[in-house]
Scaffold this motif. Structure first.
Motif, PDB file in Angstrom:
ATOM      1  N   TYR A  36      -3.537   4.896  -8.920  1.00 40.46           N
ATOM      2  CA  TYR A  36      -3.767   4.571  -7.524  1.00 40.46           C
ATOM      3  C   TYR A  36      -2.709   5.285  -6.692  1.00 40.46           C
ATOM      4  CZ  TYR A  36      -7.175   0.748  -8.036  1.00 40.46           C
ATOM      5  OH  TYR A  36      -8.303   0.004  -8.272  1.00 40.46           O
ATOM      6  N   GLN A  38      -0.671   4.950  -2.972  1.00 43.80           N
ATOM      7  CA  GLN A  38      -0.370   4.013  -1.895  1.00 43.80           C
ATOM      8  C   GLN A  38       0.504   4.711  -0.861  1.00 43.80           C
ATOM      9  OE1 GLN A  38       1.687   0.318  -2.928  1.00 43.80           O
ATOM     10  NE2 GLN A  38       0.654  -0.742  -1.261  1.00 43.80           N
ATOM     11  N   ARG A  41       3.203   1.325   3.628  1.00 47.17           N
ATOM     12  CA  ARG A  41       2.725   0.144   4.344  1.00 47.17           C
ATOM     13  C   ARG A  41       1.192   0.046   4.404  1.00 47.17           C
ATOM     14  NH1 ARG A  41       7.254  -1.976   6.673  1.00 47.17           N
ATOM     15  NH2 ARG A  41       6.122  -3.426   7.994  1.00 47.17           N
ATOM     16  N   LYS A  42       0.544   0.700   3.442  1.00 42.01           N
ATOM     17  CA  LYS A  42      -0.917   0.636   3.363  1.00 42.01           C
ATOM     18  C   LYS A  42      -1.317   0.015   2.027  1.00 42.01           C
ATOM     19  CE  LYS A  42      -1.887   3.179   7.102  1.00 42.01           C
ATOM     20  NZ  LYS A  42      -2.735   2.742   8.221  1.00 42.01           N
ATOM     21  N   GLU A  43      -2.632  -0.213   1.857  1.00 35.21           N
ATOM     22  CA  GLU A  43      -3.103  -0.758   0.595  1.00 35.21           C
ATOM     23  C   GLU A  43      -3.224   0.338  -0.460  1.00 35.21           C
ATOM     24  OE1 GLU A  43      -4.910  -0.144   3.185  1.00 35.21           O
ATOM     25  OE2 GLU A  43      -7.000   0.314   2.696  1.00 35.21           O
ATOM     26  N   PRO A  44      -3.185  -0.038  -1.745  1.00 39.35           N
ATOM     27  CA  PRO A  44      -3.408   0.961  -2.798  1.00 39.35           C
ATOM     28  C   PRO A  44      -4.862   1.439  -2.766  1.00 39.35           C
ATOM     29  CG  PRO A  44      -2.511  -1.089  -3.698  1.00 39.35           C
ATOM     30  CD  PRO A  44      -2.944  -1.372  -2.292  1.00 39.35           C
ATOM     31  N   LEU A  87       0.789   4.781  -8.287  1.00 37.23           N
ATOM     32  CA  LEU A  87       0.845   3.573  -9.105  1.00 37.23           C
ATOM     33  C   LEU A  87      -0.003   3.739 -10.360  1.00 37.23           C
ATOM     34  CD1 LEU A  87       0.233   1.177  -6.107  1.00 37.23           C
ATOM     35  CD2 LEU A  87       2.322   1.165  -7.458  1.00 37.23           C
ATOM     36  N   LYS A 104       5.507  -0.169 -11.179  1.00 37.51           N
ATOM     37  CA  LYS A 104       6.301  -0.286  -9.965  1.00 37.51           C
ATOM     38  C   LYS A 104       6.000   0.841  -8.983  1.00 37.51           C
ATOM     39  CE  LYS A 104      11.173  -1.076  -8.798  1.00 37.51           C
ATOM     40  NZ  LYS A 104      12.544  -1.151  -9.337  1.00 37.51           N
TER      41      LYS A 104
ATOM     42  N   GLY B  42       5.368  -2.976  -7.561  1.00 35.36           N
ATOM     43  CA  GLY B  42       3.920  -2.875  -7.636  1.00 35.36           C
ATOM     44  C   GLY B  42       3.293  -4.232  -7.358  1.00 35.36           C
ATOM     45  N   LEU B  90      -2.311  -8.732  -0.878  1.00 35.97           N
ATOM     46  CA  LEU B  90      -3.497  -7.895  -0.966  1.00 35.97           C
ATOM     47  C   LEU B  90      -4.643  -8.673  -1.578  1.00 35.97           C
ATOM     48  CD1 LEU B  90      -1.605  -4.817  -2.383  1.00 35.97           C
ATOM     49  CD2 LEU B  90      -2.796  -4.822  -0.195  1.00 35.97           C
ATOM     50  N   GLY B 105      -8.288  -4.708   0.341  1.00 38.81           N
ATOM     51  CA  GLY B 105      -8.119  -4.810   1.775  1.00 38.81           C
ATOM     52  C   GLY B 105      -6.780  -4.208   2.169  1.00 38.81           C
ATOM     53  N   ARG B 109       0.912  -8.700   5.849  1.00 44.18           N
ATOM     54  CA  ARG B 109       2.359  -8.639   5.624  1.00 44.18           C
ATOM     55  C   ARG B 109       2.974  -9.941   6.113  1.00 44.18           C
ATOM     56  NH1 ARG B 109       5.395  -4.918   3.721  1.00 44.18           N
ATOM     57  NH2 ARG B 109       3.736  -3.363   3.919  1.00 44.18           N
TER      58      ARG B 109
END
Lengths: 112, 113
Positions: A36, A38, A41-44, A87, A104, B42, B90, B105, B109
């Motif tokens: 993945y 990332q 500050r965003k989603e994976p 990731l 991580k 992670g 998440l 999504g 935060r």
């Protein structure tokens, strides 16, 4: 030992470089494997699945070695837009439900 | 096809308070999983819901609880907030029959002060 371990980062590389990420996992019963991406500050987001035969998607090549429980990702001809955290993710089945276990992450910084 | 939406995007709470986070799953997906991502780490699996019941749980205390509704949307509730609960939460939806194919999504935060 952590379930999924990745190279510590960050990796700082110039544009055009080739960079390789390594990952190991501890659960030999794991079924599916992914990389993945990332952004800060965003989603994976799924970059690619990883298969034992090795698979390629443009500049990206992923490889899985089940015997040594090792996963790799190779990025050729790095672009500035490749800068992100990568990731390593392993999916396992537990009593009828699936779980994603994440490493991580390894940060990649591509500079001009 | 709509993706996974989470609300709110950001939240600040005080230690000891309770919080509810919401997630609408992708159209056609029947399973929702929640993950906690602390800074520099992670994502960690919290739990998964299928058919309105929790069918899997990670290493999180009981003060983390959830719900899934008939339309497959979901809530994550955290009671007695601690400073270490500050993280990106998440939500990921999937189709249990497929096993993989998770859609995440953009996360909520949460900051606990």
């Amino acid at each position: 030992r952590k379930e999924v371990e990745q190279d510590p980062g960050p990796f700082n590389v110039p544009e055009g470089a080739t960079v390789a990420f390594n990952c190991t996992y501890s659960n030999s019963a794991s079924q599916s494997f992914f990389w993945y991406r990332q952004d800060c500050r965003k989603e994976p987001k799924l970059l690619m699945s990883v298969y034992s035969s090795g698979n390629e998607d443009g500049r990206f090549t992923a490889q899985l070695n089940r015997a040594s429980q090792y996963i790799s990702l190779l990025i050729r001809d790095s672009k500035l837009s490749d800068s992100a955290t990568y990731l390593c993710v392993v999916m396992s089945m537990n009593s009828g439900y699936s779980t994603l276990t994440f490493g991580k992450g390894t940060m990649l910084l591509v500079s001009p | 096809e709509t993706g996974v939406t989470q609300s709110p995007t950001h939240l600040i709470k005080t230690r000891g308070q309770q919080v509810t986070l919401r997630c609408s799953s992708q159209s056609g997906h029947n399973t929702v999983s929640w993950y906690q991502q602390a800074l520099g780490q992670g994502p960690q699996f919290i739990f998964q819901y299928y058919r309105e019941e929790e069918n899997g749980r990670g290493n999180f205390p009981p003060r983390f609880s959830g719900l899934q509704f008939p339309n497959y949307s979901s809530e994550l509730n955290v009671n007695a907030l601690e400073l270490d609960d500050s993280a990106l939460y998440l939500c990921a939806s999937s189709l249990i029959e497929e096993g993989d194919g998770y859609t995440f999504g953009s996360g909520t935060r949460l900051t606990v002060v």
